[in-house]
Design a protein around this motif. Structure first.
Motif, PDB file in Angstrom:
ATOM      1  N   PRO A   1      -5.400   6.378  -7.328  1.00  0.00           N
ATOM      2  CA  PRO A   1      -5.294   6.131  -6.041  1.00  0.00           C
ATOM      3  C   PRO A   1      -6.359   5.539  -5.350  1.00  0.00           C
ATOM      4  N   VAL A   2      -6.261   4.688  -4.396  1.00  0.00           N
ATOM      5  CA  VAL A   2      -7.207   3.962  -3.605  1.00  0.00           C
ATOM      6  C   VAL A   2      -7.407   4.477  -2.403  1.00  0.00           C
ATOM      7  N   VAL A   3      -8.871   4.925  -1.895  1.00  0.00           N
ATOM      8  CA  VAL A   3      -9.250   5.508  -0.639  1.00  0.00           C
ATOM      9  C   VAL A   3     -10.135   4.646   0.110  1.00  0.00           C
ATOM     10  N   GLU A   4      -9.918   4.554   1.481  1.00  0.00           N
ATOM     11  CA  GLU A   4     -11.031   3.824   1.999  1.00  0.00           C
ATOM     12  C   GLU A   4     -11.200   4.660   3.336  1.00  0.00           C
ATOM     13  N   ASP A   5     -12.341   4.857   3.499  1.00  0.00           N
ATOM     14  CA  ASP A   5     -12.796   5.770   4.840  1.00  0.00           C
ATOM     15  C   ASP A   5     -12.203   7.136   4.828  1.00  0.00           C
ATOM     16  N   GLY A   6     -11.774   7.696   3.711  1.00  0.00           N
ATOM     17  CA  GLY A   6     -11.312   8.847   3.527  1.00  0.00           C
ATOM     18  C   GLY A   6      -9.763   8.957   3.716  1.00  0.00           C
ATOM     19  N   SER A   7      -9.246   7.714   3.719  1.00  0.00           N
ATOM     20  CA  SER A   7      -7.568   7.684   3.848  1.00  0.00           C
ATOM     21  C   SER A   7      -7.108   6.980   2.754  1.00  0.00           C
ATOM     22  N   LEU A   8      -5.947   7.399   1.969  1.00  0.00           N
ATOM     23  CA  LEU A   8      -5.206   6.820   1.006  1.00  0.00           C
ATOM     24  C   LEU A   8      -4.635   5.435   1.449  1.00  0.00           C
ATOM     25  N   VAL A   9      -4.941   4.471   0.776  1.00  0.00           N
ATOM     26  CA  VAL A   9      -4.386   3.310   1.366  1.00  0.00           C
ATOM     27  C   VAL A   9      -3.515   2.342  -0.010  1.00  0.00           C
ATOM     28  N   GLY A  10      -3.521   3.138  -1.062  1.00  0.00           N
ATOM     29  CA  GLY A  10      -2.816   2.558  -1.846  1.00  0.00           C
ATOM     30  C   GLY A  10      -2.678   3.271  -3.246  1.00  0.00           C
ATOM     31  N   ILE A  11      -2.043   2.773  -4.387  1.00  0.00           N
ATOM     32  CA  ILE A  11      -2.142   3.417  -5.852  1.00  0.00           C
ATOM     33  C   ILE A  11      -1.925   2.270  -6.729  1.00  0.00           C
ATOM     34  N   VAL A  12      -2.942   2.187  -7.587  1.00  0.00           N
ATOM     35  CA  VAL A  12      -2.858   1.135  -8.866  1.00  0.00           C
ATOM     36  C   VAL A  12      -2.496   1.513  -9.972  1.00  0.00           C
ATOM     37  N   SER A  13      -1.594   1.142 -10.848  1.00  0.00           N
ATOM     38  CA  SER A  13      -1.304   1.649 -12.114  1.00  0.00           C
ATOM     39  C   SER A  13      -1.884   0.343 -13.025  1.00  0.00           C
ATOM     40  N   ILE A  14      -2.081   1.099 -14.355  1.00  0.00           N
ATOM     41  CA  ILE A  14      -2.982  -0.106 -15.428  1.00  0.00           C
ATOM     42  C   ILE A  14      -1.856  -1.156 -15.551  1.00  0.00           C
ATOM     43  N   GLY A  15      -0.474  -1.054 -15.356  1.00  0.00           N
ATOM     44  CA  GLY A  15       0.348  -2.113 -15.488  1.00  0.00           C
ATOM     45  C   GLY A  15       0.107  -3.242 -14.240  1.00  0.00           C
ATOM     46  N   ASP A  16       0.058  -2.511 -13.256  1.00  0.00           N
ATOM     47  CA  ASP A  16      -0.248  -3.446 -11.967  1.00  0.00           C
ATOM     48  C   ASP A  16      -1.518  -4.357 -12.143  1.00  0.00           C
TER      49      ASP A  16
ATOM     50  N   GLY B   1       0.801  -1.310   0.124  1.00  0.00           N
ATOM     51  CA  GLY B   1       0.134  -0.174  -0.020  1.00  0.00           C
ATOM     52  C   GLY B   1       0.846   1.425  -0.027  1.00  0.00           C
ATOM     53  N   THR B   2       2.091   1.061  -0.334  1.00  0.00           N
ATOM     54  CA  THR B   2       3.117   2.500  -0.322  1.00  0.00           C
ATOM     55  C   THR B   2       2.491   3.204  -1.404  1.00  0.00           C
ATOM     56  N   VAL B   3       2.227   4.556  -1.004  1.00  0.00           N
ATOM     57  CA  VAL B   3       2.010   5.635  -1.822  1.00  0.00           C
ATOM     58  C   VAL B   3       3.128   6.770  -1.916  1.00  0.00           C
ATOM     59  N   VAL B   4       3.835   7.121  -2.810  1.00  0.00           N
ATOM     60  CA  VAL B   4       4.886   8.095  -2.761  1.00  0.00           C
ATOM     61  C   VAL B   4       3.964   9.480  -3.027  1.00  0.00           C
ATOM     62  N   THR B   5       4.226  10.460  -2.219  1.00  0.00           N
ATOM     63  CA  THR B   5       3.366  11.768  -2.400  1.00  0.00           C
ATOM     64  C   THR B   5       4.490  12.811  -2.583  1.00  0.00           C
ATOM     65  N   VAL B   6       3.770  13.822  -2.835  1.00  0.00           N
ATOM     66  CA  VAL B   6       4.771  15.309  -3.080  1.00  0.00           C
ATOM     67  C   VAL B   6       3.642  16.263  -2.718  1.00  0.00           C
ATOM     68  N   ALA B   7       4.240  17.449  -1.936  1.00  0.00           N
ATOM     69  CA  ALA B   7       3.312  18.441  -1.500  1.00  0.00           C
ATOM     70  C   ALA B   7       3.219  19.356  -2.808  1.00  0.00           C
ATOM     71  N   PRO B   8       1.985  20.009  -2.815  1.00  0.00           N
ATOM     72  CA  PRO B   8       1.636  21.027  -3.662  1.00  0.00           C
ATOM     73  C   PRO B   8       2.681  22.000  -4.122  1.00  0.00           C
ATOM     74  N   ASP B   9       3.428  22.314  -2.990  1.00  0.00           N
ATOM     75  CA  ASP B   9       4.326  23.475  -3.291  1.00  0.00           C
ATOM     76  C   ASP B   9       5.782  22.953  -3.619  1.00  0.00           C
ATOM     77  N   GLY B  10       5.675  21.497  -3.645  1.00  0.00           N
ATOM     78  CA  GLY B  10       7.224  21.092  -3.968  1.00  0.00           C
ATOM     79  C   GLY B  10       7.597  21.465  -5.566  1.00  0.00           C
ATOM     80  N   SER B  11       8.631  21.454  -6.037  1.00  0.00           N
ATOM     81  CA  SER B  11       9.078  21.941  -7.238  1.00  0.00           C
ATOM     82  C   SER B  11       8.709  20.719  -8.306  1.00  0.00           C
ATOM     83  N   VAL B  12       8.434  21.224  -9.253  1.00  0.00           N
ATOM     84  CA  VAL B  12       8.715  20.049 -10.508  1.00  0.00           C
ATOM     85  C   VAL B  12      10.054  19.515 -10.512  1.00  0.00           C
TER      86      VAL B  12
END
Ligand code: AMP
Length: 142
Positions: A105-120, A12-23
């Motif tokens: 992204p996969v969300v359960e009860d308002g929390s991010l619990v994973g992310i799936v790609s089409i490849g997965d 269920g690892t999801v790598v995130t970035v902040a909106p203010d992070g740079s490109v």
């Protein structure tokens, strides 16, 4: 087959970035983690957006190298399609194909619990359909 089955195998690892992070930071994270998209998380941990390699390529074509210093929020997609762990994989594949995005992204009860790609999703389905076929072949010829 459901999203929860895929997450059980890939985690269920999801790598995130902040909106203010740079490109530029975003590109570092994409390369470091070997992924094609990151969830943009707000200060409270909620999903503020999603940003993929495709957003960088399109914006780079318009703005050139100056884009590297711009904040991620300027290129992210804010109307994020999310799914729940119970979502059926076939329905998810159809939605991803129709709407032309490769990450959900996969969300359960308002929390991010994973992310799936089409490849997965494709990999999981092929692996399991092949295992099922092998069992049936063994049963018939058995
Ligand atoms: P992708 O195919 O995932 O690289 O993304 C193609 C485009 O769709 C990019 O503009 C992404 O920001 C956007 N996108 C990717 N995933 C989602 C999603 N789950 N919901 C909404 N937009 C998305």
């Amino acid at each position: 087959m459901r999203i929860t089955d895929v997450l059980r195998e890939k985690g269920g690892t999801v790598v995130t970035v902040a909106p203010d992070g740079s490109v530029s930071d975003l590109l570092d994270l994409l390369a470091e983690h070997g992924v094609g998209a990151l969830v943009v998380a707000d200060a409270a941990g909620g999903v503020a957006g999603i940003v993929s390699e495709r957003d960088v390529v399109r914006s780079m074509q318009r703005h050139g190298a100056d884009l590297l210093a711009a904040p991620v929020r300027e290129i992210m997609t804010t109307s994020v399609y999310t799914a729940s762990p119970d979502t059926d994989l076939e329905a998810l594949l159809r939605t991803m194909t129709d709407r032309r995005f490769r990450h959900v992204p996969v969300v359960e009860d308002g929390s991010l619990v994973g992310i799936v790609s089409i490849g997965d999703v494709v990999k999981y389905r092929i692996d399991h359909l092949e295992a099922e076929r092998d069992q049936l072949t063994a049963y018939i010829s058995g």
